[in-house]
Design a protein around this motif. Structure first.
Motif, PDB file in Angstrom:
ATOM      1  N   ASP A  30     -10.359  -3.374 -17.651  1.00 41.60           N
ATOM      2  CA  ASP A  30     -11.426  -3.729 -18.533  1.00 41.60           C
ATOM      3  C   ASP A  30     -12.230  -4.774 -17.750  1.00 41.60           C
ATOM      4  OD1 ASP A  30     -12.770  -2.719 -20.678  1.00 41.60           O
ATOM      5  OD2 ASP A  30     -11.995  -4.286 -22.217  1.00 41.60           O
ATOM      6  N   TRP A  33     -15.305  -3.652 -16.109  1.00 37.66           N
ATOM      7  CA  TRP A  33     -16.239  -2.803 -16.730  1.00 37.66           C
ATOM      8  C   TRP A  33     -17.550  -2.937 -16.389  1.00 37.66           C
ATOM      9  CZ3 TRP A  33     -20.529  -3.343 -20.362  1.00 37.66           C
ATOM     10  CH2 TRP A  33     -20.546  -4.820 -20.538  1.00 37.66           C
ATOM     11  N   SER A 156     -21.681   7.420 -25.788  1.00 40.46           N
ATOM     12  CA  SER A 156     -22.237   6.249 -26.093  1.00 40.46           C
ATOM     13  C   SER A 156     -23.351   6.255 -27.259  1.00 40.46           C
ATOM     14  CB  SER A 156     -22.301   5.066 -25.001  1.00 40.46           C
ATOM     15  OG  SER A 156     -23.133   5.817 -24.089  1.00 40.46           O
ATOM     16  N   ARG A 215     -14.249  -0.964 -22.755  1.00 34.29           N
ATOM     17  CA  ARG A 215     -15.333  -1.149 -22.241  1.00 34.29           C
ATOM     18  C   ARG A 215     -15.504  -0.302 -20.933  1.00 34.29           C
ATOM     19  NH1 ARG A 215     -16.785  -7.147 -22.506  1.00 34.29           N
ATOM     20  NH2 ARG A 215     -14.713  -7.077 -21.638  1.00 34.29           N
TER      21      ARG A 215
END
Lengths: 367, 510
Positions: A30, A33, A156, A215
């Motif tokens: 992460d 990201w 998303s 993320r």
């Protein structure tokens, strides 16, 4: 968790172990990201190097867990199939360096194979889309799906969600690549969409079930999206590396990249306009994408905007003006004039489906 | 010896008749008050005693028992002083008792024997007339308020001795010129906002006139600084003036809360509570039946700025007044029903940062937008008929001529309302906003084109069943404003463009 009957053609142990490793490293990944190129490089490393990339005592623990890995710990969930690169059913388009070794598929590997054997188009873009972008993405999803093209996108917000909802409107099947475990609907508001795709299309992830959404997930998912599709259409994107990531990946693989032009003053169209300068194909709607797919193959009817219906002149005029950015009654009417006629025209256009309402009640032209 | 006097106490918005019974007997000197009196009344003993002595009367040095009947009604406030004092005087033989039966006595006593004004005089005067009393005795500062009630004599008494003179059959004092209200209250009444001060925003101004004409609840949506509050504040100026009945109602409420204007209220109330308000603050409640903002907005406008910031439970409490035009409050020790028929005007930004739809300025994430939409949608927006979308105006519009002045807009509104009232006379309502499904079927019939439009809107998922009814109500009002007997397609089209669901970003509700 109850032990379920094993999948008829389970993924091989190595690939399962790989996905287990990614899930274990999820928190660490992460940190990368925002930097998509580093992330893709990291994800392209083999297991051994990934392990070595860890530092300190964590590496030793991870290594011993890795050596003692038992695929029984990752028994499949109902409805979730797996396919690994050693499997003939593994999508050919996906193969290559940096590809995910295995995929978890909601909707079944067979259906995924069917869907990826058709022409596949990715509709991607920013999560912070404008009304214009949302409308274009939706119409692309609808138009392409209705033409028998498999529409592929992430899960998303913004463009991806709009593209999927267009596919749903057309009553067709699409493929969503999610960045977390398949049983973790993330973000939660996508739950109903994923539910629909489970029955009609496919939801794909490279992480085992139960992995929380993070993320880096959507960023990694975009590389799968770009790899799986023949044409990547960027509807709206800013100039950040993150938003242009899928275009970059598609281009590096030699896949076709197309972009929808936007206003030069709009932040969310800067990236797409820049792509167009760099040689991306210009796309105005589903028709243009179909032309790209079937370039030179057969004579197709010439696309001509919305000229399929003959509109009354008063409606056509209002529609034209909305398209030019006069998108509210205040901008459309002269203060002295009677507004009711214009409002009637707007409502009629909305009823026909040529206009819809955006944020704050503004009118948005559909394509 | 026993004496009786009539007065009133106020509980929330209700006036309760109170009989003050005073008995004076031989015994150790004492002054006891019974009958659910609050602290202010228990302290009245000292005020009454001193006022009687300072007015040149004698305070009986015997055992005095005062009973406030009925015994189960809690009594509050100092307004009972005068009745108490007069009853003591009558019970001790210093005042003939017969006029006490026809006079209502209301006022607080000063130690000097002077009579002080109390809040709620108009309410007391109204209740006195209802009770069949002939005269009300009040302080000079309250005289104007009490005189608003027809069919009731108002006797002004500056002091306890003047009240005694009146009760003996003498003449009252002349109404004094004491300043009853601070001067700023008067200034506020005189300067009224006018629609002519609004520049640009033609679309929203037109929609505001429609809302006023049909009594529709409306939602103002637009970026910060575009004039949502300005527009809402001007709504009372285009609503019809209060009828005399309504004016009395409004003045009565203001009188109880101590903010009565001089004379009768002419303007409709405009209440704009802050979004941090509690449920009790909005609809009322509390131990003594506190009156909420929704009740204060009765016959006027309730303006809720930043609708999405209000607590959900607080907004839910508005459902009853929106549907029934009244609020029933039930608390541990009392229950009350208050009138609360108001026009709801809510305002909201199109997104949390306020700049959605205005190019690139909006920095909200999809999560924030989704949360904003979720907060807006719900039972309250279901009851809102109209959307007024405001937008940032180009600087040149500030120099433009205004679309209309409040005066001419009000004339149109009044005309449209008269048309509605005539049509709806047999149905017991006066405004389009209050039509139910059955009345809509009768009064808002569509032609074939209109029916087709409505059906298409349903098919495209633009309207729910409830949304259709709201649409028809608004279309009916637009037709009324256009002096059309029928609801034509253009009325329906305009209503469709103004439907409030549109602000929830239809294109994104995936």
């Amino acid at each position: 968790m109850t032990k379920l009957s094993a999948d008829p053609a389970p993924a091989c142990g190595d690939c399962l172990r790989r996905s287990w490793l990614l899930a274990r490293l999820s928190a660490g990944l992460d940190y990368r990201w925002a930097d998509v190129s580093r992330l893709t490089e990291l994800l392209a490393l083999d297991d051994e190097r990934l392990l070595r990339a860890q530092a300190g005592s964590r590496r030793a623990r991870l290594q011993s867990d890795y050596l003692r890995f038992d695929s029984a710990g990752l028994s499949p969930r109902p409805g979730v199939g797996t396919v690994c690169r050693h499997d003939p059913g593994y999508p050919a388009a996906l193969r290559g360096r940096g590809a995910p070794p295995m995929l978890y598929v909601l909707g079944g590997p067979d259906r995924l194979r069917d869907l990826t054997q058709r022409p596949v188009v990715a509709v991607v873009g920013t999560v912070r889309a404008s009304d214009y972008g949302v409308e274009i993405a939706r119409s692309l999803g609808r138009g392409l799906a209705a033409s028998g093209v498999t529409v592929l996108s992430g899960a998303s917000d913004g463009i991806a969600a709009a593209a999927h909802s267009g596919v749903v409107e057309a009553g067709a099947a699409g493929v969503a690549v999610v960045g977390g475990g398949l049983d973790v609907a993330w973000p939660a508001r996508r739950r109903s969409l994923l539910e629909r795709l489970r029955t009609h299309g496919c939801v794909v992830s490279e992480l085992p079930c139960g992995t929380d959404g993070r993320r880096w997930g959507p960023a990694a998912a975009e590389r799968v999206v770009a790899r799986l599709s023949e044409v990547t259409v960027v509807v709206e994107a800013g100039e950040t590396a993150r938003e242009l990531a899928s275009a970059g990946i598609a281009r590096s693989l030699g896949r076709m990249v197309a972009a929808v032009p936007g206003r030069v003053t709009s932040r969310s169209s800067r990236g797409t306009n820049a792509l167009l300068i760099d040689g991306a194909r210009l796309v105005r709607g589903a028709q243009d994408v179909l032309e790209l797919l079937h370039a030179g193959s057969a004579a197709r009817p010439v696309a001509d905007g919305t000229a399929c219906v003959e509109l009354e002149p008063r409606l056509a005029e209002v529609l034209e003006q909305v398209g030019e950015g006069r998108d509210s009654p205040d901008r459309l009417t002269d203060p002295a004039a009677d507004a009711d006629e214009v409002l009637l025209a707007l409502s009629e256009l909305e009823l026909i489906g040529l206009l819809t309402r955006g944020e704050g009640g503004r009118y948005v032209r559909c394509v | 010896m026993l004496a009786r006097a009539h007065t009133f106490t106020i509980e929330g918005l209700q006036t309760r008749h109170v009989t003050v019974e005073v008995d004076v007997r031989s015994g150790l000197p004492a002054f006891t008050i019974v009958g659910l009196a609050d602290a202010a009344i228990r302290e009245a003993r000292e005020r009454v005693r001193t006022a009687i002595l300072n007015s040149g009367f004698e305070f009986p040095g015997r055992r005095i028992t005062a009973n406030l009947a009925p015994g189960d009604v809690p009594k509050a406030g100092p307004g009972l002083d005068l009745a108490l004092g007069c009853a003591v005087l009558a019970a001790s033989g210093q005042l003939p008792g017969e006029r006490l039966d026809t006079h209502a006595l209301f006022g607080e006593l000063a130690l000097s024997g002077e009579l002080r004004a109390c809040d709620g005089t108009l309410a007391v005067a109204l209740a006195a007339r209802e009770r069949g009393l002939k005269t009300v005795v009040v302080a000079p500062a309250c005289a104007a308020e009490a005189r608003l009630v027809e069919g009731l004599d108002v006797a002004v008494a500056e002091r306890l001795s003047s009240a005694v003179r009146v009760l003996r059959g003498g003449s009252p004092d002349p109404p004094g010129l004491s300043p009853s209200r601070p001067p700023h209250a008067i200034r506020r009444e005189s300067r009224q906002p006018d629609l002519a001060e609004v520049r640009g925003q033609h679309h929203a101004v037109r929609a505001l006139v429609i809302a006023a004409a049909g009594g529709h609840h409306c939602l103002l949506s637009g970026p910060p600084g575009t004039g949502k509050t300005m527009l809402a504040q001007r709504l009372p100026s285009i609503l019809p003036l209060l009828s005399s009945q309504e004016a009395i109602e409004v003045t009565r409420v203001r009188s109880i809360l101590g903010s009565a204007p001089r004379g009768l209220a002419r303007r409709r109330p405009f209440r704009a509570p802050h979004h941090s308000i509690t449920t009790a603050g909005l609809v009322g409640g509390g131990q003594r039946g506190w009156v909420g903002e929704a009740v204060l907005a009765h016959n006027g406008v309730l303006f809720l700025d930043e609708l999405s910031e209000f607590a959900r439970s607080t907004l839910d409490a508005l459902r009853q007044p929106l549907e029934e035009g009244r609020i029933a409050i039930v608390r541990a020790r009392h229950a009350a029903v208050y009138p609360a028929r108001f026009m709801l005007v809510a305002a909201t930004n199109p997104c949390p940062c306020g700049h959605a739809g205005a190019g690139d300025r909006c920095g909200c994430t999809e999560t924030e937008l989704a949360r904003h939409r979720r907060r807006l949608s719900g039972p309250l927006i279901d009851r809102i008929d109209l959307l007024l979308a405001l937008e940032r105006q180009a600087p040149r519009t500030l120099g433009e001529r205004p679309l209309t002045s409040s005066k001419s807009a009000r004339e149109r509104v009044v005309e449209a309302r008269e048309r509605q009232a005539t049509r709806l006379a047999a149905d017991g309502i006066t405004m389009n906003a209050h039509m139910d499904a059955a009345l809509l079927a009768r009064h808002a019939r569509l032609d074939a084109t209109g029916e087709a439009m409505l059906q298409r809107a349903g098919e495209r998922g633009l309207l729910s069943a409830r949304g259709q009814h709201r649409l028809l109500r608004v279309a009916r009002t637009i037709a009324d404003l256009n002096a059309s007997g029928r609801v034509r397609p253009r009325d329906l089209g305009a209503a469709l463009a103004l439907r409030p669901e549109a602000t929830l970003g239809g294109s994104r509700a995936a």
